[in-house]
Enzyme design. Structure first.
Site, PDB file in Angstrom:
ATOM      1  N   GLY A 135      14.433  11.499 -33.849  1.00 32.88           N
ATOM      2  CA  GLY A 135      15.203  12.099 -32.756  1.00 32.88           C
ATOM      3  C   GLY A 135      14.437  11.953 -31.484  1.00 32.88           C
ATOM      4  O   GLY A 135      14.866  11.281 -30.569  1.00 32.88           O
ATOM      5  N   THR A 136      13.305  12.556 -31.441  1.00 41.39           N
ATOM      6  CA  THR A 136      12.233  12.216 -30.510  1.00 41.39           C
ATOM      7  C   THR A 136      12.331  12.672 -29.069  1.00 41.39           C
ATOM      8  O   THR A 136      13.406  12.693 -28.452  1.00 41.39           O
ATOM      9  CB  THR A 136      12.049  10.668 -30.467  1.00 41.39           C
ATOM     10  OG1 THR A 136      11.841  10.212 -31.772  1.00 41.39           O
ATOM     11  CG2 THR A 136      10.849  10.288 -29.638  1.00 41.39           C
ATOM     12  N   SER A 137      11.125  13.009 -28.573  1.00 50.06           N
ATOM     13  CA  SER A 137      10.924  13.066 -27.122  1.00 50.06           C
ATOM     14  C   SER A 137       9.702  12.209 -26.865  1.00 50.06           C
ATOM     15  O   SER A 137       8.630  12.472 -27.401  1.00 50.06           O
ATOM     16  CB  SER A 137      10.652  14.499 -26.675  1.00 50.06           C
ATOM     17  OG  SER A 137      11.659  15.354 -27.120  1.00 50.06           O
TER      18      SER A 137
END
Lengths: 255, 223
Positions: free
Chosen positions: B23-25
């Site tokens: 998903g990530t940032s």
């Protein structure tokens, strides 16, 4: 002379020579002289373009080719072979830029072209290239010059020459202090050398072609601008007149 | 790529059938002598967090790294190919590769295989000719050079914070603070981002790795 060992590039002689490659080098020796100089701020190319007829348009049949914006090439030997090599080099430079988003370093282009030329010495159904190719230009590491023989072997040079008067041209080049010479001065010297080694008795008509890659050309490969070209040619002709008026004897002088 | 329920699959939970998704940032910021790269550490398989301590900042070469977001498998494969090509290229040219070249290689793989990939990457690093640089390669395979950039699902929540906080010519320490605060905010709001913050600072002298776990994150509010 090979006597039997020279019929194919895939045959060694008993002492380890490949005669077909050596014969290819002979083809180079019949061609008009090409020289290149690596100066303190760039590279200069000059070639003695021997022409058959006064009816030929002066700017046609160029012997100096552009391989990429920053790289030029001149060859001595079979002109159609040189065109093939130039086109291959152009494709290498272009695909390198496409793949890596960066201009090809001259050392890398030299390696690619050398490998290409060497490949043609491996097979019996295609002949080796009959030209010595000189590639030069300016990249991030500065000005560089390479010369590739028909065998595919290549070296980096400060000054080099190929063609019928290569030996005489090399002698003249060695007199120059290339580490200090700028391109503007080198252009004059190159013109003088070409006119100096040209044999008027054997080849009456010739054109001089001069090109450079230096700060004045924005480090792009271009023909030397007309005003500088004219000055260089005039200086070369002047130097010739002085030489002959001093009474120096040509090769075929009789007593 | 998505889980389509049918007679065979309807009983299985999503975490047994979904793809590994980061998903990530992620983000990267350029400063005078190098770059700061940051990422969260959550990899999800559906709603299950399959790895809560992933390393999304992957080396491509000595001074060039890539932040990966999208499909874990796709981005690992791309990073693998590119680090292979860069290794050969660096040996051929005899010097450190350009950051722009690394990004160009990522772009070509991404664009030419766009139908089969889900990968958004930030390539950042230092090279001898251009210093620190940040490049982004998007989902469609476009490549753009930027002074700083954010990506991944969590990035949507921090555009306002980043746009208002970023100023040009920040020092290395200011960039690090900026990255850590931004990722904290993103992880606090995005369900697909979380874990802790990994940072990589790249400059001529070397690469500094750091981790910032939860209790060290900047406290924006007590809630």
């Amino acid at each position: 002379i090979g006597t039997g060992y020279d019929l194919s590039a895939t045959t060694y002689s008993p002492i380890g020579r490949v005669f077909q490659i050596e014969y290819a080098q002979k083809a180079v020796e019949n061609s008009g002289t090409a020289i290149a100089l690596r100066c303190s701020d760039g590279v200069v190319f000059a070639v003695e373009k021997i022409i058959q007829s006064k009816m030929l348009e002066p700017d046609s049949n160029r012997r100096i080719q552009t391989l990429d914006k920053h790289i030029g090439m001149v060859a001595a030997g079979l002109v159609p072979d040189a065109r093939q090599i130039a086109n291959r080099a152009r494709r290498e430079a272009s695909s390198y830029k496409d793949f890596y988003d960066d201009s090809i370093p001259i050392r890398i282009l030299n390696e690619r072209v050398s490998a290409f030329i060497q490949m043609y010495t491996l097979y019996s159904h295609i002949r080796p290239f009959g030209c010595t190719t000189i590639i030069g230009g300016v990249d991030r590491k500065g000005p560089q010059l390479y010369m590739i023989e028909p065998s595919g072997i290549s070296w980096g040079y400060f000054g080099c020459a190929a063609g019928k008067a290569a030996q005489a041209a090399k002698t003249e080049i060695e007199k120059l202090d290339l580490k200090k010479l700028t391109c503007r001065d080198a252009v004059i010297e190159a013109a003088k050398i070409i006119y100096g080694v040209h044999d008027d008795l054997k080849d009456r008509l010739f054109d001089l072609e001069l090109s450079w890659v230096c700060p004045h050309s924005n480090n792009e490969h271009q023909l030397v601008p007309k005003d500088l070209f004219d000055r260089a040619e005039a200086a070369a002709k002047e130097a010739q007149k002085e030489d002959s008026s001093e009474g120096s004897e040509g090769e075929d002088a009789q007593t | 790529m998505e889980f389509i329920p049918d007679a065979r699959n309807s009983d299985l939970p999503d975490w047994l059938t979904s793809e590994h998704d980061m998903g990530t940032s992620i983000m990267a910021v350029q400063f005078k002598d190098g770059v700061v790269m940051g990422a969260d550490t959550r990899t999800s398989t559906g709603q299950y967090i399959s790895n809560r301590a992933s390393d999304k900042i992957t080396p491509l070469h000595d001074r060039i790294f890539v932040c990966r977001s999208g499909s874990a498998a796709d981005t690992q494969a791309i990073a693998g190919y590119v680090s292979f090509y860069l290794d050969l290229h660096a040996n051929e040219i005899g010097e450190l590769p350009l950051v722009r070249t690394s990004a160009a290689l990522v772009q070509q793989l991404s664009y030419n295989n766009k139908a089969h990939l889900l990968a958004a990457m930030i390539i950042a690093g230092w090279d001898p000719h251009n210093g620190g640089e940040v490049w982004e390669v998007t989902l469609g395979g476009s490549r753009v050079k930027l002074p700083w950039t954010i990506s991944g699902s969590g990035s949507t929540y921090i555009y306002g914070f980043c746009d208002s906080t970023y100023k040009p010519d920040m020092t290395k320490e200011e960039c690090l603070q900026f990255v850590q605060k931004a990722l904290t905010l993103a992880m606090d709001r995005d369900g697909s981002s979380g874990g802790f913050i990994r940072t990589v600072v790249i400059s001529k002298s070397g690469v500094e790795y750091d981790t910032l776990i939860g209790n060290k994150h900047h406290k924006f509010s007590e809630v």
